[in-house]
Design an enzyme around this catalytic site. Structure first.
Site, short mmCIF file in Angstrom:
data_model
loop_
_atom_site.label_atom_id
_atom_site.label_comp_id
_atom_site.label_asym_id
_atom_site.label_seq_id
_atom_site.Cartn_x
_atom_site.Cartn_y
_atom_site.Cartn_z
N LYS A 160 0.86 -1.19 0.00
CA LYS A 160 0.00 0.00 0.00
C LYS A 160 0.89 1.24 0.00
O LYS A 160 1.90 1.28 0.68
CB LYS A 160 -0.86 0.05 1.26
CG LYS A 160 -2.03 -0.89 1.28
CD LYS A 160 -2.86 -0.63 2.53
CE LYS A 160 -4.07 -1.51 2.60
NZ LYS A 160 -4.85 -1.23 3.81
N ARG A 185 -15.61 -5.12 9.71
CA ARG A 185 -16.65 -4.12 9.49
C ARG A 185 -17.78 -4.67 8.64
O ARG A 185 -18.94 -4.35 8.83
CB ARG A 185 -16.08 -2.87 8.82
CG ARG A 185 -15.13 -2.09 9.69
CD ARG A 185 -14.58 -0.89 8.98
NE ARG A 185 -13.87 -1.33 7.77
CZ ARG A 185 -13.57 -0.56 6.75
NH1 ARG A 185 -13.92 0.69 6.74
NH2 ARG A 185 -12.92 -1.04 5.72
#
Length: 165
Positions: free
Chosen positions: A45, A94
């Site tokens: 990332k 989530r």
């Protein structure tokens, strides 16, 4: 003799959000120590903030949780877990897609470090929509993001991310 329970909660934390804080706060009573590992560039990332900035934000956000500490790391998560003398990886969920992704990661963790245990915490509904990406986007647009991060880290996040816009 009781074994010291150390959990590692790792991520890029670009930036550390109220959802990340909630994970550490809720899990603090389950473990003797929680090491928040801020990952460097080896994860693939591309972070907006530097590693040092992300560590500073996480430290600021977590200053009220006595058994939490923040450390930077590069390389494999399992190597970092071992270096912390931990045998627990703390992960947040989530959404259903998070679960599928985390299930695959757990298989890899167990291939590399069979003794590790994975501890999952589901996000409460009022925080499940919060992500670092949302905070970065709000910050870059000059919008109010204070409800998505800890009160203690608002000014530092403004300072760090406004220079990266």
């Amino acid at each position: 003799m009781k074994k010291n329970k150390i959990a590692v909660f790792a991520g890029t934390f670009d930036p550390f959000t109220i959802g990340h804080y909630d994970m550490v706060k809720r899990s603090a009573s389950f473990f003797d120590n929680i090491v928040v590992g801020v990952s460097g560039s080896s994860t693939g990332k591309k972070s907006v903030a530097t590693l040092e900035e992300r560590v500073a934000i996480a430290m600021t956000a977590l200053q009220d949780i006595e058994n939490a500490e923040v450390k930077a790391f590069d390389g494999l998560l399992t190597d970092f877990v071992a270096s912390c003398n931990a045998d627990i990886i703390l992960r947040g969920l989530r959404t259903a897609s998070d679960f599928e992704h985390e299930k695959l990661l757990a298989s890899v963790y167990w291939d590399i470090m069979p003794e590790v245990e994975i501890f999952y915490l589901a996000s409460p509904p009022n925080l499940a929509h919060i992500s670092s990406t949302i905070v970065r986007e709000l910050t870059s647009l000059g919008a109010d993001f204070q409800y998505y991060v800890t009160h203690s880290s608002v000014e530092l996040i403004k300072k760090v991310y406004s220079k990266h816009v």
